[in-house]
Enzyme design. Structure first.
Site, PDB file in Angstrom:
ATOM      1  N   HIS A   1     -20.795 113.663 -19.472  1.00 42.01           N
ATOM      2  CA  HIS A   1     -21.019 112.243 -19.242  1.00 42.01           C
ATOM      3  C   HIS A   1     -20.957 111.433 -20.532  1.00 42.01           C
ATOM      4  O   HIS A   1     -20.262 110.409 -20.599  1.00 42.01           O
ATOM      5  CB  HIS A   1     -22.374 112.020 -18.569  1.00 42.01           C
ATOM      6  CG  HIS A   1     -22.392 112.354 -17.123  1.00 42.01           C
ATOM      7  ND1 HIS A   1     -23.502 112.153 -16.324  1.00 42.01           N
ATOM      8  CD2 HIS A   1     -21.448 112.870 -16.306  1.00 42.01           C
ATOM      9  CE1 HIS A   1     -23.229 112.538 -15.092  1.00 42.01           C
ATOM     10  NE2 HIS A   1     -22.005 112.983 -15.057  1.00 42.01           N
TER      11      HIS A   1
ATOM     12  N   ALA B   1     -17.254 111.408  -6.502  1.00 39.67           N
ATOM     13  CA  ALA B   1     -16.190 110.449  -6.780  1.00 39.67           C
ATOM     14  C   ALA B   1     -15.504 110.024  -5.488  1.00 39.67           C
ATOM     15  O   ALA B   1     -15.129 108.858  -5.329  1.00 39.67           O
ATOM     16  CB  ALA B   1     -15.179 111.044  -7.747  1.00 39.67           C
ATOM     17  N   ARG B   2     -15.342 110.950  -4.557  1.00 38.98           N
ATOM     18  CA  ARG B   2     -14.757 110.589  -3.258  1.00 38.98           C
ATOM     19  C   ARG B   2     -15.659 109.602  -2.521  1.00 38.98           C
ATOM     20  O   ARG B   2     -15.185 108.644  -1.903  1.00 38.98           O
ATOM     21  CB  ARG B   2     -14.541 111.849  -2.409  1.00 38.98           C
ATOM     22  CG  ARG B   2     -13.412 112.730  -2.883  1.00 38.98           C
ATOM     23  CD  ARG B   2     -13.041 113.776  -1.857  1.00 38.98           C
ATOM     24  NE  ARG B   2     -14.123 114.750  -1.644  1.00 38.98           N
ATOM     25  CZ  ARG B   2     -14.286 115.841  -2.374  1.00 38.98           C
ATOM     26  NH1 ARG B   2     -13.450 116.107  -3.376  1.00 38.98           N
ATOM     27  NH2 ARG B   2     -15.267 116.686  -2.119  1.00 38.98           N
TER      28      ARG B   2
ATOM     29  N   LYS C   1     -25.495 109.702 -12.442  1.00 42.60           N
ATOM     30  CA  LYS C   1     -26.802 110.205 -12.804  1.00 42.60           C
ATOM     31  C   LYS C   1     -26.769 111.728 -12.924  1.00 42.60           C
ATOM     32  O   LYS C   1     -25.976 112.344 -12.183  1.00 42.60           O
ATOM     33  CB  LYS C   1     -27.833 109.780 -11.750  1.00 42.60           C
ATOM     34  CG  LYS C   1     -27.735 110.581 -10.429  1.00 42.60           C
ATOM     35  CD  LYS C   1     -28.248 109.874  -9.239  1.00 42.60           C
ATOM     36  CE  LYS C   1     -27.228 108.940  -8.686  1.00 42.60           C
ATOM     37  NZ  LYS C   1     -26.003 109.614  -8.211  1.00 42.60           N
TER      38      LYS C   1
ATOM     39  N   TYR D   1      -7.997 112.127 -19.212  1.00 47.36           N
ATOM     40  CA  TYR D   1      -9.023 111.098 -19.326  1.00 47.36           C
ATOM     41  C   TYR D   1      -8.585 110.025 -20.322  1.00 47.36           C
ATOM     42  O   TYR D   1      -8.813 108.827 -20.105  1.00 47.36           O
ATOM     43  CB  TYR D   1     -10.348 111.698 -19.785  1.00 47.36           C
ATOM     44  CG  TYR D   1     -10.945 112.741 -18.868  1.00 47.36           C
ATOM     45  CD1 TYR D   1     -10.537 112.872 -17.544  1.00 47.36           C
ATOM     46  CD2 TYR D   1     -11.944 113.600 -19.333  1.00 47.36           C
ATOM     47  CE1 TYR D   1     -11.102 113.822 -16.707  1.00 47.36           C
ATOM     48  CE2 TYR D   1     -12.521 114.547 -18.509  1.00 47.36           C
ATOM     49  CZ  TYR D   1     -12.095 114.662 -17.206  1.00 47.36           C
ATOM     50  OH  TYR D   1     -12.654 115.602 -16.386  1.00 47.36           O
TER      51      TYR D   1
ATOM     52  N   ASP E   1     -30.232 117.309 -11.323  1.00 49.25           N
ATOM     53  CA  ASP E   1     -29.536 116.880 -10.107  1.00 49.25           C
ATOM     54  C   ASP E   1     -30.447 116.215  -9.092  1.00 49.25           C
ATOM     55  O   ASP E   1     -30.040 115.265  -8.420  1.00 49.25           O
ATOM     56  CB  ASP E   1     -28.841 118.080  -9.454  1.00 49.25           C
ATOM     57  CG  ASP E   1     -27.398 118.214  -9.907  1.00 49.25           C
ATOM     58  OD1 ASP E   1     -26.514 117.721  -9.201  1.00 49.25           O
ATOM     59  OD2 ASP E   1     -27.165 118.804 -10.980  1.00 49.25           O
TER      60      ASP E   1
ATOM     61  N   ARG F   1      -9.807 117.111 -14.867  1.00 49.95           N
ATOM     62  CA  ARG F   1      -9.499 118.121 -15.879  1.00 49.95           C
ATOM     63  C   ARG F   1      -8.159 118.768 -15.613  1.00 49.95           C
ATOM     64  O   ARG F   1      -7.414 119.087 -16.540  1.00 49.95           O
ATOM     65  CB  ARG F   1     -10.608 119.180 -15.906  1.00 49.95           C
ATOM     66  CG  ARG F   1     -11.883 118.753 -16.612  1.00 49.95           C
ATOM     67  CD  ARG F   1     -12.952 119.806 -16.487  1.00 49.95           C
ATOM     68  NE  ARG F   1     -13.346 120.015 -15.094  1.00 49.95           N
ATOM     69  CZ  ARG F   1     -14.100 121.017 -14.662  1.00 49.95           C
ATOM     70  NH1 ARG F   1     -14.516 121.941 -15.521  1.00 49.95           N
ATOM     71  NH2 ARG F   1     -14.438 121.116 -13.396  1.00 49.95           N
TER      72      ARG F   1
END
Length: 343
Positions: A93, A30-31, A111, A72, A190, A51
């Site tokens: 997700h 996200a960063r 992803k 959220y 991943d 969270r």
């Protein structure tokens, strides 16, 4: 390279319409996305939720985000958020994407898009019902040299594709989340998602798939080699989280080879290797080592929203479902077990 690729138009992310983003999940990726949006597009990240509210506040402070919200649910209800980027761990997700869509927000979901192909279908069905945009954040497919690769293959100058391989090995066993099945750990979700998506980018959905893996006693995969067949073309997708590899990819055609010699999933070099009539090797390069990279997928979202599209032609819904189906097949063949997930 230009001889075979022709005049490939790659839109500048700075030319995309400006939108305001909300981010769900204060993760490392996200960063990266936040920096790419704020630095290399005219859009802005205006809100973030995590969270734990304290993590969201720290993220907002450290990444020049206007505000942190407490949940959220609060983020997807923000009137000034035009699109939501979901960067939570994989098992959340689908839940977060559906939450955003039900609140009327378009979504870009990291992803792998979901844990299973059925979950992906559920999200896209919800997007279709709501007439809202949704896309998997497979940034690789939006990068300039991947546009060129697809253009060369589509142009037919290299002839038929004979084989394709993609190799994504990293040493990640010290990442706690990746060794916890309940958090969506393992190599295929991943790392393998990149390799499988690259093979799919060239061959499409395979007619046959076979997987061999290195497994832990808890039925978590640390490595796998997946072979596929699509017509006469063959593909190999490798992933490993217990050893580093060259992370190379290659497409072998009747008339030459397209090579991404290192980190095929990141901004880098695309190399075309052919041979002249005298058998001399001819090598051409497309150098796409650019700063950032995530800005290209963010800009694609902004363009699609401005044009009223519910899906991207670069990463359409069908593509995501087909890659998730490949992952489901790997999971089933290797008996990879993620608690609470049914194929």
């Amino acid at each position: 390279m230009r001889r075979l690729a022709g005049d490939v138009h790659i839109p500048d992310p700075m030319d995309a319409p400006s939108i305001q983003w909300g981010i769900i999940g204060a993760s490392g990726i996200a960063r990266t996305m936040c920096t790419a949006i704020n630095s290399y597009t005219t859009s802005r990240v205006v809100a973030v939720a995590a969270r734990e509210p304290s993590r969201a506040k720290a993220f907002a402070r450290d990444n020049d985000v206007e505000r942190a919200v407490d949940s959220y649910e609060e983020l997807v209800a923000c009137d000034d958020v035009d699109a939501v980027y979901v960067s939570t761990i994989h098992p959340y997700h689908a839940r977060c994407a559906l939450m955003a869509l039900r609140a009327g927000k378009p979504v870009l979901v990291e992803k792998p898009f979901t844990m299973t192909a059925q979950q992906a279908r559920d999200v896209f069905d919800a997007a279709e019902r709501a007439h809202l945009f949704a896309m998997e954040a497979m940034w690789m497919r939006h990068l300039p040299h991947h546009h060129v690769l697809r253009a060369i293959l589509a142009g037919g100058g290299l002839g038929a594709v004979h084989s394709v391989h993609a190799d994504h090995g990293q040493r990640l066993l010290d990442v706690p989340r990746l060794i916890r099945p309940e958090l969506g750990g393992g190599a295929v979700l991943d790392l393998g998602v990149y390799s499988l998506s690259f093979v799919h980018q060239v061959l499409g959905a395979p007619e046959e798939l076979s997987a061999h893996g290195r497994m832990r006693p808890d039925h978590l995969d640390t490595a796998e080699v997946v072979t596929v067949r699509a017509g006469d073309a063959l593909g190999v997708a490798r992933a490993a989280m217990d050893a580093r590899s060259a992370t190379a990819a290659e497409v072998v055609c009747a008339g030459g080879c397209l090579e991404l010699p290192e980190q095929f999933y990141q901004p880098g070099i695309l190399q075309l290797r052919t041979w002249d009539d005298e058998g001399n090797e001819v090598v051409e390069q497309w150098d796409a080592r650019i700063p950032g990279g995530f800005q290209y997928e963010a800009a694609e979202v902004a363009r699609c929203l401005a044009q009223g599209h519910t899906q991207s032609s670069v990463m359409p819904w069908r593509t995501t479902v087909e890659v998730m189906d490949m992952i489901d097949q790997v999971r089933a063949q290797l008996d990879i077990r993620h608690p609470g997930i049914n194929g």
